[in-house]
Design an enzyme around this catalytic site. Structure first.
Site, PDB file in Angstrom:
ATOM      1  N   LYS A 292       0.866  -1.363   0.058  1.00 44.60           N
ATOM      2  CA  LYS A 292      -0.061   0.070   0.112  1.00 44.60           C
ATOM      3  C   LYS A 292       0.886   1.194   0.070  1.00 44.60           C
ATOM      4  CE  LYS A 292      -4.467   1.118   0.200  1.00 44.60           C
ATOM      5  NZ  LYS A 292      -5.583   0.379  -0.232  1.00 44.60           N
TER       6      LYS A 292
HETATM    7  P1  NAD Z   1     -13.103   7.981  -2.838  1.00 42.04           P
HETATM    8  O1  NAD Z   1     -11.773   8.952  -2.273  1.00 42.04           O
HETATM    9  O2  NAD Z   1     -13.464   7.696  -4.206  1.00 42.04           O
HETATM   10  O3  NAD Z   1     -14.301   8.057  -2.002  1.00 42.04           O
HETATM   11  C1  NAD Z   1     -14.250   8.276  -0.504  1.00 42.04           C
HETATM   12  C2  NAD Z   1     -15.544   8.628   0.035  1.00 42.04           C
HETATM   13  O4  NAD Z   1     -15.555   8.431   1.378  1.00 42.04           O
HETATM   14  C3  NAD Z   1     -15.927  10.018  -0.219  1.00 42.04           C
HETATM   15  O5  NAD Z   1     -17.366  10.300  -0.571  1.00 42.04           O
HETATM   16  C4  NAD Z   1     -15.753  10.681   0.873  1.00 42.04           C
HETATM   17  O6  NAD Z   1     -16.674  11.906   0.945  1.00 42.04           O
HETATM   18  C5  NAD Z   1     -16.086   9.615   1.938  1.00 42.04           C
HETATM   19  N1  NAD Z   1     -15.575  10.147   3.303  1.00 42.04           N
HETATM   20  C6  NAD Z   1     -14.335  10.191   3.941  1.00 42.04           C
HETATM   21  N2  NAD Z   1     -14.386  10.313   5.151  1.00 42.04           N
HETATM   22  C7  NAD Z   1     -15.846  10.036   5.427  1.00 42.04           C
HETATM   23  C8  NAD Z   1     -16.167   9.997   6.597  1.00 42.04           C
HETATM   24  N3  NAD Z   1     -15.406  10.109   7.805  1.00 42.04           N
HETATM   25  N4  NAD Z   1     -17.520   9.764   6.774  1.00 42.04           N
HETATM   26  C9  NAD Z   1     -18.223   9.866   5.782  1.00 42.04           C
HETATM   27  N5  NAD Z   1     -17.558   9.587   4.362  1.00 42.04           N
HETATM   28  C10 NAD Z   1     -16.545  10.113   4.453  1.00 42.04           C
HETATM   29  O7  NAD Z   1     -12.360   6.412  -2.310  1.00 42.04           O
HETATM   30  P2  NAD Z   1     -12.892   5.148  -2.542  1.00 42.04           P
HETATM   31  O8  NAD Z   1     -11.753   4.457  -3.706  1.00 42.04           O
HETATM   32  O9  NAD Z   1     -14.204   4.900  -2.825  1.00 42.04           O
HETATM   33  O10 NAD Z   1     -12.181   4.217  -1.233  1.00 42.04           O
HETATM   34  C11 NAD Z   1     -13.159   4.204  -0.160  1.00 42.04           C
HETATM   35  C12 NAD Z   1     -12.668   2.782   0.684  1.00 42.04           C
HETATM   36  O11 NAD Z   1     -12.725   1.744  -0.074  1.00 42.04           O
HETATM   37  C13 NAD Z   1     -11.466   3.105   1.323  1.00 42.04           C
HETATM   38  O12 NAD Z   1     -11.512   2.385   2.600  1.00 42.04           O
HETATM   39  C14 NAD Z   1     -10.582   2.322   0.439  1.00 42.04           C
HETATM   40  O13 NAD Z   1      -9.531   1.889   0.945  1.00 42.04           O
HETATM   41  C15 NAD Z   1     -11.521   1.098  -0.132  1.00 42.04           C
HETATM   42  N6  NAD Z   1     -11.337   0.353  -1.167  1.00 42.04           N
HETATM   43  C16 NAD Z   1     -11.254   0.989  -2.217  1.00 42.04           C
HETATM   44  C17 NAD Z   1     -10.941   0.189  -3.444  1.00 42.04           C
HETATM   45  C18 NAD Z   1     -11.106   0.783  -5.016  1.00 42.04           C
HETATM   46  O14 NAD Z   1     -10.778   0.275  -5.907  1.00 42.04           O
HETATM   47  N7  NAD Z   1     -11.227   2.283  -5.187  1.00 42.04           N
HETATM   48  C19 NAD Z   1     -10.842  -1.071  -3.457  1.00 42.04           C
HETATM   49  C20 NAD Z   1     -10.912  -1.704  -2.314  1.00 42.04           C
HETATM   50  C21 NAD Z   1     -11.061  -1.016  -1.084  1.00 42.04           C
END
Ligand code: NAD
Length: 430
Positions: free
Chosen positions: A120
């Site tokens: 990561k």
């Molecule tokens: P992103 O940046 O596209 O979206 C994150 C979202 O979370 C945004 O809408 C933001 O406003 C919101 N957010 C942040 N802090 C918050 C809080 N305290 N309360 C409520 N909402 C909050 O990110 P993403 O890629 O969608 O990732 C989200 C999660 O999924 C992370 O934990 C990431 O590690 C995990 N993840 C992502 C992927 C991927 O392919 N993008 C894969 C596996 C896991």
């Protein structure tokens, strides 16, 4: 000529505190290791990252000022193959957090049975107040700084919070310029025009939908009409909401980092996305009830999808959760204390290392396509991903039943067992 050097303001929280997110990850490992009875030496290897790099690097901002940023790349374990894991841009990124996320990637790849180790990366920064040009310069310099650890056979980054296909394009171009050849397989989650795969953008959300569908079928809940609440409305949250709505679910609540919305009769996933794209947040959205991002978790619903950040479901709120199923779109949204409370309440938690694996599985397909220079159609990508998700879900469910354990404990047993076996056959060098 450098005019002024200033540092980013977020305090460095790399000390492993009792409550740190890395501590949570280690406690999960410890529980699995105890149950599997693994050798103390092997536990010692797994309980810390194999390799970690901290870089402090300057970026010229649009104002001409130079700011120094701190970034990290951590490889937790490479027994199963090259490192794989996203890159996060966020003010709260710390080495502690990146370590935990790298460890969870090791387990996620093992549960899905794909040939990667866990890694990561992240940069402590405020992407929301940076221009595109500033983000490009930051990405290119960060890519350069960590390039000694990165490569299609070494470690393959992907998008995470606040990074996207454009970030991956800058990253790939930078590494390609250094090496003098185009290296598409160095990152996944790229735009289609430079070797990205069909289906990657929505892959994590699609995998969350599949996990929710399998979980619903396990407890006899019909998806048609099931009420869904989603915390975090980015890449994962939006696609999970939209694809669950396509399955007939009613989206009753959503939240971003600033505010949340609730409607018993249902919200329109696409209209919300459009609103957020235009306005940046849900703060000014009218016509429905408002809730805080924390209250969102406690809404009356059948399926709760935390898809934001770590540590959201804790001992303080676990008891108030009304959902029957929690599908962890985010990494590490539930603390071990909360896990125990949810298990006692009979809430089915589909753990992150299973529930959000759709993204890394399709990243794997992208990498395979890059290496073979042969591209699949969307149906092929979706079908192959679905078959891995369904198989992994069934394997975890079966083990949970055999062991009388939660799905998280079962997923960890499966993952740690597979990684330990890979380490055993490889042996200890020299
Ligand atoms: P992103 O940046 O596209 O979206 C994150 C979202 O979370 C945004 O809408 C933001 O406003 C919101 N957010 C942040 N802090 C918050 C809080 N305290 N309360 C409520 N909402 C909050 O990110 P993403 O890629 O969608 O990732 C989200 C999660 O999924 C992370 O934990 C990431 O590690 C995990 N993840 C992502 C992927 C991927 O392919 N993008 C894969 C596996 C896991």
């Amino acid at each position: 000529m450098l005019e002024k050097v200033s540092t980013t303001t977020t305090a460095d929280k790399t000390v492993l505190e009792d409550t740190s997110v890395y501590e949570t990850a280690v406690r999960q490992l410890q529980a699995a290791a105890d149950k599997l009875g693994i050798d103390e030496g092997v536990y010692q290897i797994l309980s810390r990252p194999k390799r970690e790099l901290t870089v402090n690097f300057p970026v010229e901002m649009d104002s001409g000022e130079v700011q120094v940023f701190t970034g990290y790349r951590v490889q937790h374990n490479l027994a199963g193959g090259p490192g794989k894991g996203g890159i996060r841009y966020h003010p709260d990124v710390t080495l502690d957090e990146v370590r935990a996320l790298a460890m969870w990637m090791t387990w996620k790849c093992a549960v899905a049975g794909i040939p990667y180790g866990g890694a990561k990366g992240g940069v402590t920064c405020q992407p929301k107040v940076m221009s595109n040009r500033e983000l490009e310069r930051l990405t290119r310099r960060y890519a350069t700084e960590i390039s000694i650890m990165i490569g299609p056979d070494q470690d393959i980054p992907a998008p995470d919070i606040n990074t996207n296909a454009q970030t991956m394009a800058w990253f790939m171009d930078t590494i390609s310029m250094h090496r003098g050849i185009t290296v598409p397989g160095v990152v996944t989650g790229k735009p289609l025009s430079i070797g990205g795969t069909l289906g990657r953008v929505e892959a994590t959300g699609r995998g969350v939908m599949i996990a929710a569908r399998e979980a619903a079928s396990q407890i006899g809940l019909a998806l048609d009409g099931a009420r869904v609440a989603v915390q975090g409305y980015g890449n994962v949250g939006y696609y999970a909401a939209r694809l669950l709505a396509e399955q007939g679910c009613t989206l009753v609540g959503v939240a971003d980092s600033t505010s949340g919305l609730y409607s018993e009769t249902g919200l329109d996933a696409d209209a919300l996305r459009q609103y957020k794209d235009t306005n940046g947040s849900f703060a000014g959205y009218t016509g429905v009830d408002r809730v805080s991002p924390q209250e969102l978790l406690e809404l009356p619903c059948d399926i709760l999808v935390p898809a934001a950040i770590e540590g959201q479901v804790t001992a303080a709120n676990a008891d108030k959760i009304k959902a029957r199923i929690i599908v962890e779109g985010a990494n590490g949204p539930t603390t071990p204390e909360a896990d125990a409370i949810l298990y006692d309440k009979g809430i089915l938690v589909v753990p992150d290392i299973l529930a959000n694996a759709g993204g890394v599985v399709v990243s794997y397909f992208e990498w395979v396509q890059n290496i073979q220079h042969y591209f699949w159609d969307l149906d092929e990508v979706n079908q192959q991903m679905e078959s891995i998700m369904v198989r992994s879900f069934a394997e975890v469910t079966e083990l949970a039943r055999e062991e009388g354990a939660s799905m998280r404990d079962a997923a960890m047993l499966l993952a740690v067992g597979r990684v330990v076996e890979a380490m055993r056959v490889r042996g200890v060098y020299p």
